[in-house]
Design a protein around this motif. Structure first.
Motif, mmCIF file in Angstrom:
data_model
loop_
_atom_site.group_PDB
_atom_site.id
_atom_site.type_symbol
_atom_site.label_atom_id
_atom_site.label_comp_id
_atom_site.label_asym_id
_atom_site.label_seq_id
_atom_site.Cartn_x
_atom_site.Cartn_y
_atom_site.Cartn_z
ATOM 1 N N SER A 63 -0.816 -4.639 0.861
ATOM 2 C CA SER A 63 -1.828 -3.897 1.627
ATOM 3 C C SER A 63 -2.858 -4.864 2.184
ATOM 4 O O SER A 63 -3.118 -5.906 1.591
ATOM 5 C CB SER A 63 -2.568 -2.924 0.702
ATOM 6 N N HIS A 64 -3.459 -4.492 3.304
ATOM 7 C CA HIS A 64 -4.552 -5.307 3.834
ATOM 8 C C HIS A 64 -5.843 -4.883 3.133
ATOM 9 O O HIS A 64 -5.949 -3.742 2.659
ATOM 10 C CB HIS A 64 -4.695 -5.104 5.345
ATOM 11 N N GLU A 68 -0.537 1.217 3.647
ATOM 12 C CA GLU A 68 -0.772 1.003 5.090
ATOM 13 C C GLU A 68 -0.702 -0.494 5.391
ATOM 14 O O GLU A 68 -1.352 -0.982 6.301
ATOM 15 C CB GLU A 68 -2.165 1.538 5.458
ATOM 16 N N SER A 88 1.605 -4.422 5.232
ATOM 17 C CA SER A 88 2.384 -5.259 6.157
ATOM 18 C C SER A 88 3.700 -4.633 6.624
ATOM 19 O O SER A 88 4.298 -5.096 7.596
ATOM 20 C CB SER A 88 2.654 -6.614 5.523
ATOM 21 N N GLU A 112 7.065 -3.477 11.001
ATOM 22 C CA GLU A 112 6.096 -4.467 10.553
ATOM 23 C C GLU A 112 4.665 -4.046 10.858
ATOM 24 O O GLU A 112 4.381 -3.525 11.938
ATOM 25 C CB GLU A 112 6.418 -5.821 11.197
ATOM 26 N N ASP A 113 3.811 -4.206 9.864
ATOM 27 C CA ASP A 113 2.393 -3.833 9.925
ATOM 28 C C ASP A 113 2.153 -2.337 10.039
ATOM 29 O O ASP A 113 1.058 -1.905 10.385
ATOM 30 C CB ASP A 113 1.691 -4.564 11.083
ATOM 31 N N LYS A 114 3.187 -1.538 9.762
ATOM 32 C CA LYS A 114 3.001 -0.079 9.855
ATOM 33 C C LYS A 114 3.068 0.563 8.472
ATOM 34 O O LYS A 114 3.329 1.756 8.344
ATOM 35 C CB LYS A 114 4.092 0.515 10.753
#
Ligand SMILES: Nc1ncnc2c1ncn2[C@@H]1O[C@H](COP(=O)(O)OP(=O)(O)OP(=O)(O)O)[C@@H](O)[C@H]1O
Ligand SMILES: [Mg+2]
Length: 297
Positions: free
Chosen positions: A202-203, A226, A228, A283-285
């Motif tokens: 996660s970010h 939510e 990478s 990716e990133d979703k």
């Protein structure tokens, strides 16, 4: 006339005799050929038997070697755990219970020792689990389990400080669901890996949602992040041994894992008669990991 008839009969007897001898010779030749074929067959058979016994003994040797390898992995992993746990404890004490103030650099070094030891202990634990799974030495003790309380425990106790450090919000969608039949320790291991992955990928400032579906026969638990995300082409190899998607050292160092967690989780869930799968928008979703377990009757 009588002589003529006698000669005629004699000729017939001679002709019959001739054909009889010819047929007997043919049969004799055929017999000889059959004998040769039978001897060749016996030889081929013997060769097959020899090859079979060679293969059987090679197979046995491979099995013995495989068992030796499993014993080696299992014993060394076990033996490694004790000194590594001691290193972790002393590093923790040096960091938190030192009677002299630590310099900034020393603090940084000890934190690195702690993190690396943590990773080594996780790897050793993973290797032990794999060795037990692959030698069918894993014991499943199913009981009736309240999924919501086990998830709460993992969110509030196991990952509270990691989530706080990354400013990640956990959302647990509580709803009435039946209890499931599972081994509490193994289920914990699976959840610790899946929720741990969600946190790891996660970010900062992200959200992780944990929820449930049920059709009365099974309960599905999903962990959605939510972060990478995962490319479509990679979804298929997530559950393989060492299924890390980025093998670079930097990625290994930053995300800290060996790529064994999902392989172990899949095996454990299957041993508990469930299924596990993953989905991602790309990716990133973000990614969602879901596993099902049978409802306890
Ligand atoms: N929530 C997630 N988001 C994005 N990628 C993920 C997520 N969960 C797993 N992955 C990908 O799948 C790989 C395999 O996961 P797995 O849990 O098996 O290994 P790991 O977390 O890297 O190491 P370990 O669990 O053994 O400490 C990860 O390295 C990562 O590339
Ligand atoms: Mg993992």
């Amino acid at each position: 006339m009588i002589i003529f008839i006698s000669l005629f009969l004699l000729a017939i007897v001679l002709v019959i005799n001739f054909f009889y001898i010819k047929r007997a010779k043919e049969l004799e030749e055929r017999n000889k050929k059959l004998e040769v074929l039978t001897a060749e067959n016996a030889k081929v058979n013997q060769e097959l038997q020899n090859t079979l016994s060679l293969l059987t003994s090679a197979n046995q040797k491979l099995k013995d070697l495989d068992r030796l390898k499993d014993d080696f992995v299992s014993i060394t992993s076990h033996e490694l755990r004790t000194p590594m746990t001691a290193i972790r404890s002393y590093a923790w004490m040096a960091l938190h219970k030192s009677d002299t103030p630590l310099s900034k650099n020393l603090e940084k070094y000890i934190i690195r020792i702690l993190l690396s030891t943590e990773r080594m202990i996780n790897l050793v634990n993973d290797m032990l689990s794999i060795s037990r799974i692959e030698t069918n030495r894993i014991e499943i003790n199913p009981e009736s389990i309240d999924l919501i309380s086990i998830c709460k425990d993992i969110v509030d106790e196991v990952y509270y400080s990691k989530a706080t450090d990354k400013n990640i919000k956990f959302v647990l969608l509580e709803q009435p669901i039946p209890k499931v039949l599972a081994d509490p320790e193994k289920l914990r291991e699976v959840l610790i890996n899946i929720v741990g992955n969600a946190l790891k990928f996660s970010h900062t400032g992200g959200r992780i949602t944990i929820g449930f579906f049920t059709d009365g026969k099974v309960v599905e638990t999903f962990v959605k992040d939510e972060g990478s995300g995962i490319g479509k082409e990679d979804l298929g190899r997530l559950f393989q041994k060492f299924g890390r998607l980025d093998n670079s050292y930097t990625a290994t160092a930053s995300s800290g894992g060996s790529g064994l967690g999902l392989y172990i989780s899949k095996k454990l869930i299957e041993l508990m008669h469930g299924r596990i799968w993953a989905g991602s928008g790309g990716e990133d979703k973000g990614a969602t990991f879901t596993f099902s377990l049978p409802v306890a009757l």
